[in-house]
Design an enzyme around this catalytic site. Structure first.
Site, PDB file in Angstrom:
ATOM      1  N   HIS A 102      -4.508 -12.045  -1.309  1.00 27.29           N
ATOM      2  CA  HIS A 102      -6.206 -11.444  -0.597  1.00 27.29           C
ATOM      3  C   HIS A 102      -7.359 -11.859  -0.747  1.00 27.29           C
ATOM      4  CE1 HIS A 102      -6.430 -10.693   4.048  1.00 27.29           C
ATOM      5  NE2 HIS A 102      -7.466 -11.394   4.109  1.00 27.29           N
ATOM      6  N   ASP A 125      -4.940  -7.239   9.724  1.00 28.46           N
ATOM      7  CA  ASP A 125      -4.357  -6.951   8.255  1.00 28.46           C
ATOM      8  C   ASP A 125      -3.822  -5.902   8.481  1.00 28.46           C
ATOM      9  OD1 ASP A 125      -3.446  -6.247   5.685  1.00 28.46           O
ATOM     10  OD2 ASP A 125      -5.383  -6.863   5.052  1.00 28.46           O
ATOM     11  N   HIS A 127      -3.459  -3.406   6.353  1.00 29.74           N
ATOM     12  CA  HIS A 127      -4.341  -2.867   5.934  1.00 29.74           C
ATOM     13  C   HIS A 127      -5.727  -2.990   5.633  1.00 29.74           C
ATOM     14  CE1 HIS A 127      -0.492  -4.343   3.595  1.00 29.74           C
ATOM     15  NE2 HIS A 127      -0.506  -2.776   3.099  1.00 29.74           N
ATOM     16  N   ASP A 129      -8.044  -3.143   3.415  1.00 28.08           N
ATOM     17  CA  ASP A 129      -8.589  -3.973   1.950  1.00 28.08           C
ATOM     18  C   ASP A 129      -9.491  -3.951   1.680  1.00 28.08           C
ATOM     19  OD1 ASP A 129      -5.414  -5.288   1.393  1.00 28.08           O
ATOM     20  OD2 ASP A 129      -6.076  -7.029   2.292  1.00 28.08           O
ATOM     21  N   HIS A 142      -6.478  -7.327  -4.561  1.00 31.09           N
ATOM     22  CA  HIS A 142      -6.273  -7.831  -2.696  1.00 31.09           C
ATOM     23  C   HIS A 142      -6.652  -7.209  -2.064  1.00 31.09           C
ATOM     24  CE1 HIS A 142      -1.643  -7.336  -2.162  1.00 31.09           C
ATOM     25  NE2 HIS A 142      -1.957  -5.934  -2.899  1.00 31.09           N
ATOM     26  N   ASP A 228      -3.838 -11.722   7.538  1.00 30.65           N
ATOM     27  CA  ASP A 228      -2.655 -11.538   6.582  1.00 30.65           C
ATOM     28  C   ASP A 228      -1.730 -11.329   7.016  1.00 30.65           C
ATOM     29  OD1 ASP A 228      -0.866  -9.720   4.905  1.00 30.65           O
ATOM     30  OD2 ASP A 228      -3.216  -9.237   3.576  1.00 30.65           O
ATOM     31  N   ASP A 230       1.436  -9.938   6.919  1.00 27.43           N
ATOM     32  CA  ASP A 230       1.523  -8.722   6.522  1.00 27.43           C
ATOM     33  C   ASP A 230       0.383  -7.918   7.911  1.00 27.43           C
ATOM     34  OD1 ASP A 230      -0.768  -6.560   5.948  1.00 27.43           O
ATOM     35  OD2 ASP A 230      -0.454  -7.142   3.404  1.00 27.43           O
ATOM     36  N   GLU A 273      -1.132 -14.197   1.960  1.00 33.10           N
ATOM     37  CA  GLU A 273       0.149 -13.529   2.396  1.00 33.10           C
ATOM     38  C   GLU A 273       1.640 -14.026   2.335  1.00 33.10           C
ATOM     39  OE1 GLU A 273      -0.140 -11.349  -0.168  1.00 33.10           O
ATOM     40  OE2 GLU A 273      -2.462 -10.581  -0.584  1.00 33.10           O
TER      41      GLU A 273
HETATM   42  N1  ARG Z   1      -3.784  -7.807   0.743  1.00 31.09           N
HETATM   43  C1  ARG Z   1      -2.870  -6.677   0.849  1.00 31.09           C
HETATM   44  N2  ARG Z   1      -1.520  -7.375   1.708  1.00 31.09           N
HETATM   45  N3  ARG Z   1      -3.236  -5.646   0.531  1.00 31.09           N
HETATM   46  C2  ARG Z   1      -2.699  -4.386   0.109  1.00 31.09           C
HETATM   47  C3  ARG Z   1      -3.193  -3.123  -0.875  1.00 31.09           C
HETATM   48  C4  ARG Z   1      -2.081  -2.082  -0.654  1.00 31.09           C
HETATM   49  C5  ARG Z   1      -2.500  -0.958  -1.105  1.00 31.09           C
HETATM   50  N4  ARG Z   1      -4.344  -0.430  -0.225  1.00 31.09           N
HETATM   51  C6  ARG Z   1      -3.940  -0.973  -2.521  1.00 31.09           C
HETATM   52  O1  ARG Z   1      -5.148  -1.132  -2.467  1.00 31.09           O
HETATM   53  O2  ARG Z   1      -2.604  -1.504  -3.186  1.00 31.09           O
HETATM   54 MN    MN Z   2      -4.957  -8.164   3.130  1.00 29.29          MN
HETATM   55 MN    MN Z   3      -2.232  -6.872   4.347  1.00 30.94          MN
END
Ligand code: ARG
Ligand code: MN
Ligand code: MN
Length: 301
Positions: A102, A125, A127, A129, A142, A228, A230, A273
């Protein structure tokens, strides 16, 4: 309305530590991405993959780089991607960026935002991010792209494309949130980003979530969708590096994509991702392609 859709492969794995996400673009091509979009009636230009710095395994797997792992590689990659996306928009193409981790969103959106006065961003997502180096638990970039696009973080990331502040906080909608770091929670509350958690999706239903999202972005002259994979539930969609249980179903995601297509308001799309090395029989790439089909107007009947 038929479009010329330009596929730009963004095989970055530098924003995190699991190898294989750099193979996401080709996994989606193998799953029939080009044919699927052409069958809808659009023209497809596949521009291949962005040239990537070589992965130096020593650096790639390192514990920390001052809280910003692989910063030079991420920056170089995103600058190249930004130019490719910028050119795509200039040529009147509809950019479809396929990742890659990402962190590439900093390249994609930096290439797009200069073409709009008031770009909206839908961040689909698990998350947010929204980390900066100090709030990141991982040092993985990411987890930081959206915050850098707003204008906070390391100057190399904030200034990709030669300018800063690409997205305004009021023009962002987060959908699918269920794993936010403490710093991200505080930031979302402080600046007031429109957020749909999984609980909100359950309470309202995806139909209302998308209607409200488009309403929230009604003043935007363009909307970018950053998806994303996920965001989806890992029981159904396992091939991604940072899975979080309790996610959005494939079925709900189809509805979201169909509604966004019907709205005719989304002007660029990226899907990130997908990691075929931790997938089962390429099913995550196949779902990514299925959602892309709905997004570009595939109809059952
Ligand atoms: N694009 C993603 N899958 N991001 C996941 C981030 C997970 C976590 N918040 C981190 O900063 O590491
Ligand atoms: Mn993400
Ligand atoms: Mn994510």
């Amino acid at each position: 309305m038929n479009k010329t859709i330009e596929i730009i492969g963004a095989p970055s794995a530098f924003g995190q530590r699991k190898l294989g996400v750099n193979m996401g673009p080709d996994a989606m091509r193998y799953a029939g991405l080009v044919e699927r979009i052409e069958a809808i009636g659009h023209k497809v230009v596949d521009s291949g993959n962005i040239e990537s710095p070589v992965i130096d395994m020593k650096v790639y797997k390192s514990e920390q780089d001052g809280g910003l792992r692989n910063l030079p590689e991420v920056t170089t990659f995103c600058e190249t991607l930004c130019e490719a996306v910028d050119t795509s928009v200039q040529n009147g193409h509809y950019p479809l960026v396929i990742g890659g981790d990402h962190s590439i969103a900093m390249g994609t959106i930096s290439g797009i935002a200069k073409h709009y006065d008031n770009l909206g961003v839908i961040w689909y997502d698990a998350h947010g991010d929204l980390n900066v180096a100090d709030s990141s638990p991982s040092g993985n970039i990411h987890g930081m792209p959206l915050r850098a696009l707003i204008g906070d973080g390391h100057e190399d990331l904030v200034n990709i494309g030669g300018y800063d502040k690409k997205v305004k906080v009021e023009n962002i909608v987060l959908i699918g949130m269920r794993d936010l770091d403490e710093g991200e929670k505080a930031y979302i509350k402080e600046v007031g980003i429109k957020t749909y958690t999984m609980a909100d999706i359950d309470q309202l239903g995806m139909k209302t979530v998308i209607e409200q999202t488009l309403e929230h972005l009604s003043n935007c002259d363009g909307i970018h969708l950053s998806l994303d994979v996920d965001a989806l539930d890992p029981n159904e969609t396992p091939g991604t590096g940072t899975t979080v249980p309790g996610g959005i179903t494939y079925r709900e995601s189809h509805l979201a994509m169909e509604m966004l297509n019907d709205s005719d308001r989304v002007t660029s799309f990226e899907i990130v991702e997908v990691n075929p090395l931790i997938d089962i029989n390429n099913q995550t790439a196949e779902q990514a392609v299925g959602l892309t089909g709905s997004f570009f107007g595939e109809k059952l009947l």
